[in-house]
Scaffold this motif. Structure first.
Motif, PDB file in Angstrom:
ATOM      1  N   MET A 107     -29.217  25.549 -29.114  1.00 46.17           N
ATOM      2  CA  MET A 107     -30.488  25.286 -29.222  1.00 46.17           C
ATOM      3  C   MET A 107     -31.953  25.113 -29.781  1.00 46.17           C
ATOM      4  SD  MET A 107     -31.457  28.496 -29.797  1.00 46.17           S
ATOM      5  CE  MET A 107     -29.540  29.878 -29.949  1.00 46.17           C
ATOM      6  N   GLY A 108     -31.410  23.704 -29.644  1.00 45.34           N
ATOM      7  CA  GLY A 108     -32.130  22.580 -30.704  1.00 45.34           C
ATOM      8  C   GLY A 108     -33.059  22.482 -29.121  1.00 45.34           C
ATOM      9  N   LYS A 109     -31.989  21.953 -27.893  1.00 43.87           N
ATOM     10  CA  LYS A 109     -32.231  21.325 -26.698  1.00 43.87           C
ATOM     11  C   LYS A 109     -33.035  22.746 -26.722  1.00 43.87           C
ATOM     12  CE  LYS A 109     -28.535  17.978 -26.529  1.00 43.87           C
ATOM     13  NZ  LYS A 109     -27.313  17.814 -25.667  1.00 43.87           N
ATOM     14  N   ALA A 110     -32.483  24.160 -26.291  1.00 44.60           N
ATOM     15  CA  ALA A 110     -32.826  25.097 -25.631  1.00 44.60           C
ATOM     16  C   ALA A 110     -34.037  25.296 -25.626  1.00 44.60           C
ATOM     17  CB  ALA A 110     -32.013  26.213 -25.607  1.00 44.60           C
ATOM     18  N   PHE A 111     -34.591  24.705 -26.514  1.00 49.65           N
ATOM     19  CA  PHE A 111     -35.850  25.573 -27.251  1.00 49.65           C
ATOM     20  C   PHE A 111     -36.763  24.740 -27.952  1.00 49.65           C
ATOM     21  CE2 PHE A 111     -33.161  29.803 -27.920  1.00 49.65           C
ATOM     22  CZ  PHE A 111     -33.941  30.284 -27.188  1.00 49.65           C
ATOM     23  N   SER A 112     -36.383  23.648 -28.100  1.00 50.63           N
ATOM     24  CA  SER A 112     -37.627  22.892 -28.105  1.00 50.63           C
ATOM     25  C   SER A 112     -37.977  22.439 -29.850  1.00 50.63           C
ATOM     26  CB  SER A 112     -38.665  22.108 -27.081  1.00 50.63           C
ATOM     27  OG  SER A 112     -38.206  22.046 -26.296  1.00 50.63           O
ATOM     28  N   ILE A 113     -36.649  22.597 -30.398  1.00 55.44           N
ATOM     29  CA  ILE A 113     -36.582  22.471 -31.778  1.00 55.44           C
ATOM     30  C   ILE A 113     -35.731  21.840 -32.213  1.00 55.44           C
ATOM     31  CG2 ILE A 113     -36.977  23.779 -34.189  1.00 55.44           C
ATOM     32  CD1 ILE A 113     -36.622  26.561 -32.103  1.00 55.44           C
ATOM     33  N   CYS A 114     -36.727  20.508 -33.609  1.00 51.07           N
ATOM     34  CA  CYS A 114     -35.683  19.396 -34.250  1.00 51.07           C
ATOM     35  C   CYS A 114     -34.234  20.463 -34.724  1.00 51.07           C
ATOM     36  CB  CYS A 114     -37.049  18.721 -34.938  1.00 51.07           C
ATOM     37  SG  CYS A 114     -38.352  17.660 -34.205  1.00 51.07           S
ATOM     38  N   GLU A 115     -33.882  19.556 -34.704  1.00 49.45           N
ATOM     39  CA  GLU A 115     -32.714  19.746 -35.777  1.00 49.45           C
ATOM     40  C   GLU A 115     -32.761  19.281 -36.919  1.00 49.45           C
ATOM     41  OE1 GLU A 115     -28.715  19.000 -34.329  1.00 49.45           O
ATOM     42  OE2 GLU A 115     -29.262  18.400 -32.839  1.00 49.45           O
ATOM     43  N   ALA A 116     -32.148  19.889 -37.578  1.00 49.99           N
ATOM     44  CA  ALA A 116     -32.773  20.206 -39.505  1.00 49.99           C
ATOM     45  C   ALA A 116     -32.071  18.005 -39.253  1.00 49.99           C
ATOM     46  CB  ALA A 116     -31.949  20.376 -40.047  1.00 49.99           C
ATOM     47  N   ALA A 117     -30.444  18.184 -39.241  1.00 48.54           N
ATOM     48  CA  ALA A 117     -30.313  16.907 -39.590  1.00 48.54           C
ATOM     49  C   ALA A 117     -31.391  15.327 -39.098  1.00 48.54           C
ATOM     50  CB  ALA A 117     -28.626  16.568 -39.062  1.00 48.54           C
ATOM     51  N   GLN A 118     -31.798  15.324 -38.015  1.00 49.07           N
ATOM     52  CA  GLN A 118     -32.820  14.679 -37.276  1.00 49.07           C
ATOM     53  C   GLN A 118     -33.707  14.254 -37.828  1.00 49.07           C
ATOM     54  OE1 GLN A 118     -30.638  12.607 -34.937  1.00 49.07           O
ATOM     55  NE2 GLN A 118     -29.246  13.543 -35.440  1.00 49.07           N
ATOM     56  N   VAL A 119     -34.421  15.727 -38.417  1.00 47.21           N
ATOM     57  CA  VAL A 119     -35.579  16.091 -39.514  1.00 47.21           C
ATOM     58  C   VAL A 119     -35.448  14.527 -40.583  1.00 47.21           C
ATOM     59  CG1 VAL A 119     -37.133  16.669 -40.722  1.00 47.21           C
ATOM     60  CG2 VAL A 119     -36.622  17.777 -38.557  1.00 47.21           C
ATOM     61  N   GLU A 120     -33.830  14.654 -41.168  1.00 45.39           N
ATOM     62  CA  GLU A 120     -33.768  13.991 -42.305  1.00 45.39           C
ATOM     63  C   GLU A 120     -32.824  12.791 -41.903  1.00 45.39           C
ATOM     64  OE1 GLU A 120     -32.729  14.295 -45.961  1.00 45.39           O
ATOM     65  OE2 GLU A 120     -33.197  17.228 -45.403  1.00 45.39           O
ATOM     66  N   ARG A 121     -32.664  12.593 -40.925  1.00 47.34           N
ATOM     67  CA  ARG A 121     -32.520  10.934 -40.218  1.00 47.34           C
ATOM     68  C   ARG A 121     -33.878  10.266 -40.238  1.00 47.34           C
ATOM     69  NH1 ARG A 121     -28.943   8.165 -36.864  1.00 47.34           N
ATOM     70  NH2 ARG A 121     -27.819  10.182 -35.508  1.00 47.34           N
ATOM     71  N   ALA A 122     -34.394  10.756 -39.273  1.00 46.99           N
ATOM     72  CA  ALA A 122     -36.106  10.731 -39.154  1.00 46.99           C
ATOM     73  C   ALA A 122     -37.331  10.268 -40.811  1.00 46.99           C
ATOM     74  CB  ALA A 122     -37.575  10.956 -38.486  1.00 46.99           C
ATOM     75  N   ILE A 123     -36.712  10.991 -41.658  1.00 45.82           N
ATOM     76  CA  ILE A 123     -37.219  10.734 -43.002  1.00 45.82           C
ATOM     77  C   ILE A 123     -36.536   9.467 -44.320  1.00 45.82           C
ATOM     78  CG2 ILE A 123     -37.127  11.805 -45.567  1.00 45.82           C
ATOM     79  CD1 ILE A 123     -37.750  14.609 -44.408  1.00 45.82           C
TER      80      ILE A 123
END
Length: 600
Positions: free
Chosen positions: A176-192
């Motif tokens: 779903m993230g790839k289809a709509f170019s929306i960040c995955e919550a887990a990847q936001v936390e990884r970046a943080i």
């Protein structure tokens, strides 16, 4: 923009009439009640204002007291600026460029993420002066190639003790993230974590967004005069478009594939990240320092890199080049009554003693590592994970790590007269009953046959199939385990796994067919004779066994085992990630042995 300073990234600020799909975000933000409320007090729009008001209060609750200096950017910075100015904050807003507005006019998705990357990649001085107490990002992470550089760039603009507030729609389903170019919550936390921030406060607001979608969809379907007035000319077509968009968004939120989250994050000297090749050397050095036990690189490789079910799964905390905390687990298959799932068995968790006072509770280094582990490897991926913990760790885990104690661990002990009777038991009767015992053969297809036939008698348990047993016992680099297979009329009906520790036989695993009632005693008696022939003196037998299933504990008692509390007062603990599961379910359903821990 009220009293805020607006910074356009082009010749003009964004048009007030940016249509689809940016316009949808603008409509939603306008309905927060930050602008004039167009709804009657008794209408559905008024309820929508209340829900959006809750979201606004969540944002305000993550800010420092006014008059803090705020840098504000996002889907509709004007609306947020109006709210914050009214509360006494000094607000600078960065709004999208004319290019973005032009893209929106043609029905294209504005690349707001690219704008942020450009700004935060080193061009801030052209758009924002000075430093800020807080920087707010709202809905701006779509299409970002990498979030980390954005956070690092923002860090350079923060005053001492400053913070970032991130508010965005996130994906829980990678597709779903790839289809709509929306960040995955887990990847936001990884970046943080990788950018050197920690989460000070966090809130999931998917339910509030769902409520908003439901109410706004009702207004669209009713052709509300307030809504059409807000949309302006061409409202009828836009209402139809937004109604369809809202319907789809509501479905994605209801199915758990999308959500909305708000983070208050603070810069720090510690970096939280996942495994990189070579980290194991640092992990093993810290393991020896913390526990006083030497682990070999071969053991670590077997446990975490060669696990046939996945991995390596670990999160680490670093102070520059010094490893200060490690949280890890290894995946194993679990049978849950009617289906096969994966779970994780937690082990080798540690914080360097000199750093155990960093942070408090949910901001401690261990809690930071656990948080990232949950989001990357657990949420939406496994139903639960488990481990065995002492009371001290449990207390911290219950408060801050979502641990739930399930049941006390009991040692089952056989010694004295009970052991002597089993050692003296003859084999002729067992042969007459069709039993025979095999040792030294290793694990092969008999394990799959046995597990498939008896798993329904155990409830929930780690799947003791060929693949698992070979890896867990046969390929273990540190020990040679005895695997005692019992057959009846040629058919596998059970097995024991164990090893000698001093003069005690320690049982790590067992699985038997309840219909072959004599099989456990036949196998154990043969094992004791084998050890005696090998020159081992056995003064006692011991092993962990859960109190479920009752027919199994009844067999143990019939052999002569007695139950004692495990000497460290360990408890089985779980962390649950799937709705519908409870700690009580595990107490009633979960079968475990000592081999299900990393202590055997």
């Amino acid at each position: 923009m009220g009293r805020s300073q607006g910074l356009a990234m082009g010749s003009k600020a964004m048009s007030e009439r940016s249509p689809r799909p940016l316009g949808l975000h603008r409509i939603l933000s306008r309905l927060i009640g930050l602008h004039q409320d167009p709804w009657p007090d008794d209408g559905p729009g008024h309820e929508l204002i209340k829900v959006h008001g809750l979201m606004a209060e969540t944002l305000l609750g993550m800010l420092p007291p006014a008059p803090a200096r705020v840098l504000n950017m996002g889907a509709d910075p004007d609306a947020t600026a109006s709210l914050l100015n009214g509360r006494g904050y000094k607000v600078t807003s960065i709004v999208p460029s004319e290019d973005m507005a032009e893209a929106a006019r043609h029905g294209e998705e504005p690349d707001q993420g690219s704008m942020m990357t450009d700004l935060l990649g080193g061009h801030w001085t052209a758009h924002a002066s000075g430093r800020y107490d807080v920087i707010i990002f709202q809905g701006g992470f779509r299409n970002l190639p990498k979030l980390g550089p954005v956070l690092q760039g923002a860090r350079a603009l923060l005053r001492s003790r400053g913070r970032l507030v991130l508010c965005d729609e996130v994906a829980y389903d990678p597709e779903m993230g790839k289809a709509f170019s929306i960040c995955e919550a887990a990847q936001v936390e990884r970046a943080i974590g990788e950018a050197g921030f920690y989460v000070r406060a966090h809130r999931r607001m998917g339910q509030e967004v769902s409520d908003i979608c439901k109410m706004l969809l009702g207004l669209c379907n009713a052709r509300s005069p307030g809504l059409t007035a807000l949309l302006g000319p061409g409202a009828e077509d836009l209402v139809d478009y937004y109604a369809e968009e809202l319907k789809q968004r509501l479905e994605r939120y209801s199915s758990g594939r999308l959500g909305y989250e708000v983070w208050d994050i603070r810069p720090d000297e510690y970096v939280v990240r996942t495994y990189r090749p070579g980290d194991e050397g640092y992990v093993l050095d810290m393991f020896q320092e913390v526990f006083g036990v030497s682990r070999t690189p071969r053991h670590w490789k077997w446990k975490f890199l060669e696990d046939p079910f996945g991995g390596p799964y670990l999160t680490t905390v670093w102070q520059e080049r010094l490893l200060v905390c490690n949280y890890t687990a290894y995946p194993v298959p679990v049978w849950m009554g009617d289906r096969l799932e994966l779970t994780h068995q937690v082990g080798d968790t540690m914080t360097r003693p000199t750093h155990r006072g960093v942070g408090r509770g949910r901001t401690s280094l261990l809690a930071r590592a656990v948080r990232l582990y949950h989001r990357l490897y657990c949420e939406g991926k496994i139903p639960f994970f488990y481990g065995f913990n002492t009371g001290k760790i449990q207390k911290f885990g219950k408060l801050f790590l979502r641990y739930e104690p399930v049941a006390p661990v009991y040692e089952w002990v056989l010694d004295g007269q009970g052991l002597e009777r089993l050692e003296n038991k003859g084999r002729w009767l067992a042969r007459l009953m069709g039993y025979c015992v095999e040792t030294g053969r290793g694990v092969d297809e008999w394990a799959d046959e046995l597990f498939g036939r008896v798993r329904g008698h155990y409830g929930w348990l780690i799947a003791r199939n060929t693949r698992y047993l070979r890896w867990r016992y046969q390929e273990h680099p540190d020990f040679d385990y005895d695997i005692i297979l019992v057959r009846r009329f040629g058919r596998p009906v059970g097995f024991w796994v164990g090893r000698m520790e001093g003069n005690k036989l320690v049982i790590g695993d067992a699985l038997f067919d309840p219909r072959a009632k004599a099989a456990p005693s036949v196998g154990l008696s043969y094992w004791l004779h084998m050890l005696k022939d090998r020159g081992d003196r056995v003064v006692g037998v011991q092993g962990w066994f859960s109190e479920h299933p009752s027919w199994w504990t009844g067999m143990l008692k019939a052999i002569g085992f007695r139950q004692e509390r495990q000497f460290q007062k360990l408890d089985l603990c779980v962390t649950i990630f799937s709705q519908g599961l409870s700690a009580g379910d595990f107490k009633k359903e979960f079968y475990y042995t000592k081999g299900d821990s990393d202590l055997f």
